[in-house]
Design an enzyme around this catalytic site. Structure first.
Site, PDB file in Angstrom:
ATOM      1  N   SER A 208      39.555  62.608 -11.413  1.00 30.95           N
ATOM      2  CA  SER A 208      40.408  62.708 -12.607  1.00 30.95           C
ATOM      3  C   SER A 208      41.868  62.861 -12.199  1.00 30.95           C
ATOM      4  O   SER A 208      42.179  63.445 -11.163  1.00 30.95           O
ATOM      5  CB  SER A 208      40.002  63.928 -13.444  1.00 30.95           C
TER       6      SER A 208
ATOM      7  N   MET B 125      38.946  61.875 -19.664  1.00 33.90           N
ATOM      8  CA  MET B 125      39.742  62.943 -20.274  1.00 33.90           C
ATOM      9  C   MET B 125      38.954  64.240 -20.268  1.00 33.90           C
ATOM     10  O   MET B 125      38.530  64.746 -21.313  1.00 33.90           O
ATOM     11  CB  MET B 125      40.107  62.559 -21.709  1.00 33.90           C
ATOM     12  N   PRO B 126      38.749  64.840 -19.152  1.00 31.42           N
ATOM     13  CA  PRO B 126      37.935  66.058 -19.095  1.00 31.42           C
ATOM     14  C   PRO B 126      38.604  67.220 -19.838  1.00 31.42           C
ATOM     15  O   PRO B 126      39.785  67.513 -19.615  1.00 31.42           O
ATOM     16  CB  PRO B 126      37.837  66.367 -17.600  1.00 31.42           C
ATOM     17  N   HIS B 127      37.841  67.858 -20.705  1.00 32.55           N
ATOM     18  CA  HIS B 127      38.294  69.086 -21.360  1.00 32.55           C
ATOM     19  C   HIS B 127      37.234  70.137 -21.088  1.00 32.55           C
ATOM     20  O   HIS B 127      36.074  69.966 -21.462  1.00 32.55           O
ATOM     21  CB  HIS B 127      38.475  68.885 -22.862  1.00 32.55           C
TER      22      HIS B 127
ATOM     23  N   SER C 141      42.377  69.081 -19.415  1.00 34.95           N
ATOM     24  CA  SER C 141      42.787  70.269 -20.169  1.00 34.95           C
ATOM     25  C   SER C 141      41.698  71.329 -20.022  1.00 34.95           C
ATOM     26  O   SER C 141      40.514  71.007 -19.888  1.00 34.95           O
ATOM     27  CB  SER C 141      43.036  69.937 -21.645  1.00 34.95           C
TER      28      SER C 141
END
Ligand SMILES: O=C(O)/C=C/C=C(\O)C(=O)O
EC number: 5.3.2.6
Length: 76
Positions: A34, A1-3, A40
């Site tokens: 990803s 979940m890269p932010h 996000s």
């Protein structure tokens, strides 16, 4: 979940911010595998006068062991 959070001096256009976001998303998908839905991106404007106290000292100097790209400047 890269932010991803990008902090910049004010003055960039919405087009520049959108293009940067698209490039970050594209590279996360290509390099990290990803999914688009997992990513996000936030872009925060930080006034240059506030940079040393808000960003440089706490997030750059204070996180030196986590930096993958160190800046070519120093601030006091
Ligand atoms: O080139 C510099 O001295 C500083 C550049 C800073 C930005 O472009 C920014 O934070 O948006």
């Amino acid at each position: 979940m890269p932010h991803v959070i990008v902090k910049l001096w004010p003055g960039k256009t919405e087009e520049q911010k959108s293009r940067l976001t698209e490039a970050i998303v594209r590279d996360l998908m290509t390099v990290m595998g990803s999914t688009e839905a997992s990513i996000s991106v936030a872009i925060e404007d930080v006034e240059s006068a506030a940079w040393a106290e808000a960003v440089y000292k706490p997030q750059i100097v204070g996180n030196a062991d986590k930096l993958y790209k160190k800046p070519g400047y120093e601030m006091s």
